[in-house]
Scaffold this motif. Structure first.
Motif, PDB file in Angstrom:
ATOM      1  N   SER A  58       0.844  -1.191   0.000  1.00 50.57           N
ATOM      2  CA  SER A  58       0.000   0.000   0.000  1.00 50.57           C
ATOM      3  C   SER A  58       0.883   1.245   0.000  1.00 50.57           C
ATOM      4  O   SER A  58       1.986   1.238   0.542  1.00 50.57           O
ATOM      5  N   ILE A  59       0.381   2.306  -0.617  1.00 48.94           N
ATOM      6  CA  ILE A  59       1.113   3.574  -0.674  1.00 48.94           C
ATOM      7  C   ILE A  59       0.343   4.618   0.124  1.00 48.94           C
ATOM      8  O   ILE A  59      -0.833   4.876  -0.135  1.00 48.94           O
ATOM      9  N   TYR A  60       1.031   5.220   1.099  1.00 47.35           N
ATOM     10  CA  TYR A  60       0.428   6.257   1.930  1.00 47.35           C
ATOM     11  C   TYR A  60       1.189   7.561   1.730  1.00 47.35           C
ATOM     12  O   TYR A  60       2.409   7.603   1.882  1.00 47.35           O
ATOM     13  N   VAL A  61       0.461   8.603   1.393  1.00 45.72           N
ATOM     14  CA  VAL A  61       1.058   9.914   1.167  1.00 45.72           C
ATOM     15  C   VAL A  61       0.918  10.754   2.436  1.00 45.72           C
ATOM     16  O   VAL A  61      -0.145  10.780   3.063  1.00 45.72           O
ATOM     17  N   VAL A  66      -3.376   6.222  -4.620  1.00 44.72           N
ATOM     18  CA  VAL A  66      -2.778   5.811  -3.353  1.00 44.72           C
ATOM     19  C   VAL A  66      -3.875   5.336  -2.404  1.00 44.72           C
ATOM     20  O   VAL A  66      -5.058   5.596  -2.610  1.00 44.72           O
ATOM     21  N   ASP A  67      -3.442   4.632  -1.364  1.00 45.42           N
ATOM     22  CA  ASP A  67      -4.416   4.067  -0.433  1.00 45.42           C
ATOM     23  C   ASP A  67      -4.966   5.107   0.542  1.00 45.42           C
ATOM     24  O   ASP A  67      -6.161   5.139   0.809  1.00 45.42           O
ATOM     25  N   LYS A  68      -4.079   5.941   1.078  1.00 44.61           N
ATOM     26  CA  LYS A  68      -4.519   7.000   1.970  1.00 44.61           C
ATOM     27  C   LYS A  68      -3.599   8.194   1.845  1.00 44.61           C
ATOM     28  O   LYS A  68      -2.424   8.062   1.511  1.00 44.61           O
ATOM     29  N   ILE A  69      -4.172   9.370   2.127  1.00 43.58           N
ATOM     30  CA  ILE A  69      -3.399  10.605   2.197  1.00 43.58           C
ATOM     31  C   ILE A  69      -3.589  11.181   3.592  1.00 43.58           C
ATOM     32  O   ILE A  69      -4.715  11.409   4.037  1.00 43.58           O
ATOM     33  N   GLU A  88       4.178  12.816  13.180  1.00 48.34           N
ATOM     34  CA  GLU A  88       2.826  12.582  13.680  1.00 48.34           C
ATOM     35  C   GLU A  88       2.104  11.552  12.813  1.00 48.34           C
ATOM     36  O   GLU A  88       1.456  10.629  13.321  1.00 48.34           O
ATOM     37  N   ALA A  89       2.223  11.696  11.499  1.00 49.47           N
ATOM     38  CA  ALA A  89       1.582  10.746  10.586  1.00 49.47           C
ATOM     39  C   ALA A  89       2.230   9.372  10.673  1.00 49.47           C
ATOM     40  O   ALA A  89       1.535   8.341  10.674  1.00 49.47           O
ATOM     41  N   VAL A  90       3.558   9.336  10.750  1.00 48.85           N
ATOM     42  CA  VAL A  90       4.254   8.050  10.837  1.00 48.85           C
ATOM     43  C   VAL A  90       3.896   7.342  12.139  1.00 48.85           C
ATOM     44  O   VAL A  90       3.687   6.119  12.159  1.00 48.85           O
ATOM     45  N   ARG A  91       3.804   8.082  13.237  1.00 52.91           N
ATOM     46  CA  ARG A  91       3.424   7.472  14.521  1.00 52.91           C
ATOM     47  C   ARG A  91       2.038   6.840  14.436  1.00 52.91           C
ATOM     48  O   ARG A  91       1.791   5.777  15.016  1.00 52.91           O
ATOM     49  N   TYR A  92       1.128   7.514  13.731  1.00 49.50           N
ATOM     50  CA  TYR A  92      -0.218   6.958  13.558  1.00 49.50           C
ATOM     51  C   TYR A  92      -0.147   5.605  12.864  1.00 49.50           C
ATOM     52  O   TYR A  92      -0.805   4.636  13.283  1.00 49.50           O
ATOM     53  N   LEU A  93       0.654   5.515  11.814  1.00 47.48           N
ATOM     54  CA  LEU A  93       0.797   4.258  11.082  1.00 47.48           C
ATOM     55  C   LEU A  93       1.412   3.174  11.964  1.00 47.48           C
ATOM     56  O   LEU A  93       0.960   2.021  11.950  1.00 47.48           O
ATOM     57  N   ILE A  94       2.414   3.541  12.738  1.00 50.47           N
ATOM     58  CA  ILE A  94       3.069   2.560  13.600  1.00 50.47           C
ATOM     59  C   ILE A  94       2.135   2.129  14.731  1.00 50.47           C
ATOM     60  O   ILE A  94       1.993   0.927  15.019  1.00 50.47           O
ATOM     61  N   ASP A  95       1.476   3.099  15.362  1.00 50.29           N
ATOM     62  CA  ASP A  95       0.575   2.786  16.478  1.00 50.29           C
ATOM     63  C   ASP A  95      -0.583   1.909  16.042  1.00 50.29           C
ATOM     64  O   ASP A  95      -1.104   1.106  16.836  1.00 50.29           O
ATOM     65  N   ASP A 136       4.995  -3.184   7.662  1.00 47.60           N
ATOM     66  CA  ASP A 136       6.327  -2.606   7.441  1.00 47.60           C
ATOM     67  C   ASP A 136       6.669  -2.461   5.963  1.00 47.60           C
ATOM     68  O   ASP A 136       7.534  -1.660   5.598  1.00 47.60           O
ATOM     69  N   ASP A 137       6.016  -3.234   5.097  1.00 51.49           N
ATOM     70  CA  ASP A 137       6.275  -3.135   3.658  1.00 51.49           C
ATOM     71  C   ASP A 137       5.530  -1.973   3.004  1.00 51.49           C
ATOM     72  O   ASP A 137       5.804  -1.630   1.848  1.00 51.49           O
ATOM     73  N   ASP A 138       4.575  -1.381   3.719  1.00 49.58           N
ATOM     74  CA  ASP A 138       3.831  -0.251   3.158  1.00 49.58           C
ATOM     75  C   ASP A 138       4.779   0.899   2.844  1.00 49.58           C
ATOM     76  O   ASP A 138       5.768   1.126   3.543  1.00 49.58           O
ATOM     77  N   LEU A 139       4.461   1.640   1.794  1.00 46.97           N
ATOM     78  CA  LEU A 139       5.328   2.720   1.328  1.00 46.97           C
ATOM     79  C   LEU A 139       4.807   4.081   1.772  1.00 46.97           C
ATOM     80  O   LEU A 139       3.604   4.349   1.696  1.00 46.97           O
ATOM     81  N   LEU A 140       5.730   4.933   2.232  1.00 42.71           N
ATOM     82  CA  LEU A 140       5.408   6.296   2.626  1.00 42.71           C
ATOM     83  C   LEU A 140       5.958   7.249   1.588  1.00 42.71           C
ATOM     84  O   LEU A 140       7.138   7.186   1.248  1.00 42.71           O
ATOM     85  N   LEU A 141       5.111   8.128   1.083  1.00 46.41           N
ATOM     86  CA  LEU A 141       5.514   9.105   0.082  1.00 46.41           C
ATOM     87  C   LEU A 141       5.242  10.492   0.648  1.00 46.41           C
ATOM     88  O   LEU A 141       4.095  10.827   0.967  1.00 46.41           O
ATOM     89  N   PHE A 142       6.293  11.294   0.813  1.00 53.76           N
ATOM     90  CA  PHE A 142       6.179  12.607   1.442  1.00 53.76           C
ATOM     91  C   PHE A 142       6.062  13.714   0.402  1.00 53.76           C
ATOM     92  O   PHE A 142       6.743  13.692  -0.619  1.00 53.76           O
ATOM     93  N   PHE A 143       5.193  14.692   0.706  1.00 49.37           N
ATOM     94  CA  PHE A 143       5.066  15.876  -0.142  1.00 49.37           C
ATOM     95  C   PHE A 143       4.948  17.135   0.694  1.00 49.37           C
ATOM     96  O   PHE A 143       4.384  17.112   1.799  1.00 49.37           O
TER      97      PHE A 143
END
Length: 295
Positions: free
Chosen positions: A18-21, A44-47, A89-96, A101-108
């Motif tokens: 999954s790709i999360y922006v 993408v899956d979520k923004i 803050e966004a990364v903590r939400y994903l971890i919590d 772990d294979d999900d992709l984070l795309l920053f903008f």
């Protein structure tokens, strides 16, 4: 897991994570923000829209428009603690919430985007590079419209906007340095990753678009910084080099860059006294590890 078509001549398919922006905002032009988001929203899956804005009316507009998109998660922060804190803050939400772990984070940034087709390209390129070299941890799109290189190359650092990394790899390096508040947060993360034995790469085949309301003023082809921003540039680069620099020669090159930049900014640009004061404050605070928002 989401399946996308692999963009290669063999017309085969790859199974993608999954790709999360993650987009951090501060008082943006709401129309421009959502124009940028609309270019890749369906791919993408979520923004995650993390809002540092201090203008309540803008916050209300963003929150209202975000409700029109089922895959947008809007998060307004109580106070502006800087871009690194908002990204974390966004990364903590994903971890919590135990995302894979294979999900992709795309920053903008709020004023940047990658075209829909190229968004899938950069995800594909990261996966292929990681298969060839386990040291590769992050890939960044080129922001240089005259970039004549092709393919991917190892880079000393990349900017966070247009960069992609797996959640698991991000956890290996750790969170962005929130103490820096703004400027050099992305470079510091790259240097920290390299100190742990990883590599970051530039993707010359994927272009990061910037849709800003104005361009950085230049003299003799060199950018003229806002005097207040010079404080963060000098302070944060000094702190980042102290914390994460791989070698003396690497640091020396950057310190030489700071010296030349100061000469140019003070001699050529206007507001010479203020520029001098902010540069000296940045140097002093950097040497003495003063962090956070400038007061």
């Amino acid at each position: 897991m989401t399946q996308y078509k692999q963009l290669h001549t063999d017309d085969s398919y790859m199974t993608y994570p999954s790709i999360y922006v993650i987009v951090v905002k501060f008082n943006p032009r709401v129309k421009d923000l959502f124009n940028n988001i609309s270019r890749f929203c369906e791919s993408v899956d979520k923004i995650f829209l993390v809002d540092n804005s201090d203008d309540f009316s803008i916050c209300e507009q963003i929150e209202s428009k975000a409700k029109d998109h089922s895959n947008i998660v809007y998060r307004r922060l109580e106070s502006n603690n800087g871009i690194g804190s908002a990204q974390n803050e966004a990364v903590r939400y994903l971890i919590d919430n135990k995302y894979d772990d294979d999900d992709l984070l795309l920053f903008f940034d709020q004023d940047s985007y990658i075209e829909k087709g190229q968004l899938l390209d950069i995800a594909n390129h990261l996966i292929l590079e990681k298969k060839k070299n386990k040291k590769v941890i992050m890939l960044g799109a080129t922001a240089n419209s005259s970039d004549s290189e092709v393919g991917t190359t190892v880079a000393p650092h990349i900017i966070s906007s247009g960069s992609i990394v797996s959640l698991g790899d991000f956890k290996k390096v750790g969170y962005f340095d929130e103490e820096l508040f703004i400027d050099f947060i992305d470079f510091a993360w790259c240097w920290k990753a390299q100190a742990l034995g990883y590599q970051v790469m530039m993707d010359h085949d994927v272009f990061l678009h910037h849709q800003t309301t104005g361009q950085l003023r230049t003299i003799f082809g060199k950018g003229i910084d806002n005097p207040d921003r010079l404080y963060y540039v000098y302070r944060n680069l000094i702190i980042s080099l102290k914390r994460y620099s791989p070698s003396f020669s690497f640091s020396f090159g950057w310190y030489r860059h700071l010296f030349m930049k100061a000469v140019f900014q003070i001699i050529v640009a206007e507001s010479k006294r203020k520029r001098t004061v902010m540069i000296l404050k940045g140097i002093w605070h950097g040497m003495n590890d003063v962090t956070g928002k400038y007061k």
